[in-house]
Enzyme design. Structure first.
Site, mmCIF file in Angstrom:
data_model
loop_
_atom_site.group_PDB
_atom_site.id
_atom_site.type_symbol
_atom_site.label_atom_id
_atom_site.label_comp_id
_atom_site.label_asym_id
_atom_site.label_seq_id
_atom_site.Cartn_x
_atom_site.Cartn_y
_atom_site.Cartn_z
ATOM 1 N N LYS A 196 41.824 73.409 119.256
ATOM 2 C CA LYS A 196 41.323 72.046 119.056
ATOM 3 C C LYS A 196 42.296 71.293 118.164
ATOM 4 O O LYS A 196 42.534 71.679 117.012
ATOM 5 C CB LYS A 196 39.939 72.079 118.419
ATOM 6 C CG LYS A 196 39.402 70.688 118.106
ATOM 7 C CD LYS A 196 37.970 70.755 117.647
ATOM 8 C CE LYS A 196 37.464 69.379 117.250
ATOM 9 N NZ LYS A 196 36.059 69.425 116.851
ATOM 10 N N LYS A 255 41.451 71.401 123.723
ATOM 11 C CA LYS A 255 40.794 70.110 123.502
ATOM 12 C C LYS A 255 41.701 69.245 122.645
ATOM 13 O O LYS A 255 42.162 69.739 121.606
ATOM 14 C CB LYS A 255 39.470 70.362 122.794
ATOM 15 C CG LYS A 255 38.744 69.122 122.376
ATOM 16 C CD LYS A 255 37.554 69.499 121.558
ATOM 17 C CE LYS A 255 36.962 68.227 120.984
ATOM 18 N NZ LYS A 255 35.886 68.488 120.075
HETATM 19 C C1 PBG Z 1 32.902 68.031 116.057
HETATM 20 C C2 PBG Z 1 33.371 67.771 117.438
HETATM 21 C C3 PBG Z 1 34.223 66.751 117.860
HETATM 22 C C4 PBG Z 1 34.236 66.779 119.240
HETATM 23 C C5 PBG Z 1 33.440 67.838 119.647
HETATM 24 N N1 PBG Z 1 32.917 68.449 118.519
HETATM 25 C C6 PBG Z 1 34.927 65.678 117.160
HETATM 26 C C7 PBG Z 1 35.735 65.864 115.981
HETATM 27 O O1 PBG Z 1 36.339 66.892 115.720
HETATM 28 O O2 PBG Z 1 35.757 64.880 115.270
HETATM 29 C C8 PBG Z 1 34.997 65.784 120.092
HETATM 30 C C9 PBG Z 1 34.435 65.467 121.405
HETATM 31 C C10 PBG Z 1 34.854 64.181 122.000
HETATM 32 O O3 PBG Z 1 35.640 63.371 121.459
HETATM 33 O O4 PBG Z 1 34.374 63.945 123.103
HETATM 34 N N2 PBG Z 1 33.312 69.059 115.352
#
Ligand code: PBG
Length: 336
Positions: A196, A255
């Site tokens: 991520k 992601k």
């Molecule tokens: C939170 C989380 C995020 C997303 C999924 N879980 C955002 C972040 O890290 O701020 C992003 C999903 C999206 O943008 O569709 N931990």
């Protein structure tokens, strides 16, 4: 390899729909999709999410209605983001999200496969993905992992089929797996957001999940750079994914999707676990924004992005467009 006669005639296999259908190497099907849902405590009517037409911050009641209508559109796998009303700095209350999982299972049983995002950012006063130290400048790893493991067990006991930690702390996969197994949830699947990135594409999500970094008076951290992966660090994505695989993750994830297709291709060819991709809010919304002003055919562009994910090695696609996948993938014939 030298150029032979067949290579000179590549257009023969592009000439008509029949031969294009027969020779396609990548096929995307509606069964590969997971639909994200936001369910928000303390609102009385569902609210649209800016930038993502058709996506809502659901109430507990509207959530069930939406899942029922998605089932009719062929969507049976979901990932749930619970947004509690009560915010805290530690000792978070996960009961709101757990109650929604239980309600979905009571209503739909095995018809719906329920994954749940495991993170604390929607439950904190400050929007960071963990417990912050007294100085307000660091997310504490061990204290956060403890909260995450507790959340995962509570969600599994409410009936979640899959828990999906998205926080990016060290050691959370091992702690969650251990907590699940110790409490009798050996069958609960663990999907790790293993790669991520610290992305600028999470904007619409943070509005929807109430998780943008805030409380600037007390908290000196204003972004997630100290725990999410730097976009220029593919080796970190590899190390992080290998580590999560060793700690017991069943499914790994890259992601966002489109800006990281190279990472997805390389990691999925290296680590033999199923790979998911998360087409995040900002990348989904960017196609919607282009479509809104008539510059692209939205469904066509979405399908093209999805084909790219599959080509790069994802078998699981998490997309806000999951509920349209059946329709749009069918429409693909029109454009091809
Ligand atoms: C939170 C989380 C995020 C997303 C999924 N879980 C955002 C972040 O890290 O701020 C992003 C999903 C999206 O943008 O569709 N931990």
């Amino acid at each position: 390899m030298s150029v032979n006669k067949q290579q000179l005639g590549l257009r023969r296999l592009r000439l008509n729909p029949a031969i294009r259908e027969l020779t396609r190497e990548i096929r995307v099907t509606p069964e590969q999709f997971i639909q994200p849902h936001f369910v928000v405590d303390g609102i009385h009517e569902r609210e649209p999410v800016a930038g993502m037409p058709g996506v809502y911050r659901e109430t507990p009641h509207s959530l069930l209605k939406q899942i029922a209508s998605d089932l009719d559109a062929g969507v049976s796998k979901i990932i749930l983001f619970g947004v509690p009303n009560k915010k805290a700095t530690h000792n978070f209350d996960f009961s709101f999200t757990a109650a929604q999982i239980a309600a979905i299972k009571e209503c739909f049983g095995e018809q719906v496969w329920v994954a749940v995002d495991v993170c604390v950012c929607s439950a904190t006063t400050h929007g960071q993905c963990g417990v912050i130290n007294d100085a307000g400048d660091h997310v504490e790893n061990p204290a956060t992992v403890e909260e995450l493991a507790r959340a995962a067990v509570e969600f599994a006991s409410a009936g979640a089929d899959c828990v999906a930690p998205s926080d990016m702390m060290d050691g959370r996969v091992a702690a969650i797996r251990e907590g699940l197994d110790r409490n009798g949830y050996e069958q609960t699947v663990l999907m790790s957001y293993s790669a991520k990135f610290h992305s600028g594409f999470y904007g619409p999500f943070r509005g929807a999940a109430d998780s943008a970094p805030k409380d600037k008076d007390n908290i000196k951290l204003h972004d997630r750079a100290s725990y999410q992966i730097d976009p220029a660090r593919p080796l970190d994505a590899l190390a992080s994914s290998m580590r999560d695989a060793e700690e017991g993750a069943d499914i790994l994830m890259v992601k966002p999707g489109m800006p990281y297709l190279d990472v997805l291709a390389e990691l999925s060819a290296t680590i033999p676990l199923p790979w998911a991709v998360y087409e995040v809010s900002g990348e989904y919304a960017s196609i919607e924004a282009l479509a809104e002003v008539g510059l692209v055919d939205g469904p066509r562009a979405h399908v093209e992005a999805w084909v790219g994910f599959a080509r790069a090695g994802a078998t699981i696609i998490i997309s806000y467009g999951a509920r349209s996948a059946q329709q749009w993938l069918n429409d693909y014939k029109k454009w091809s």
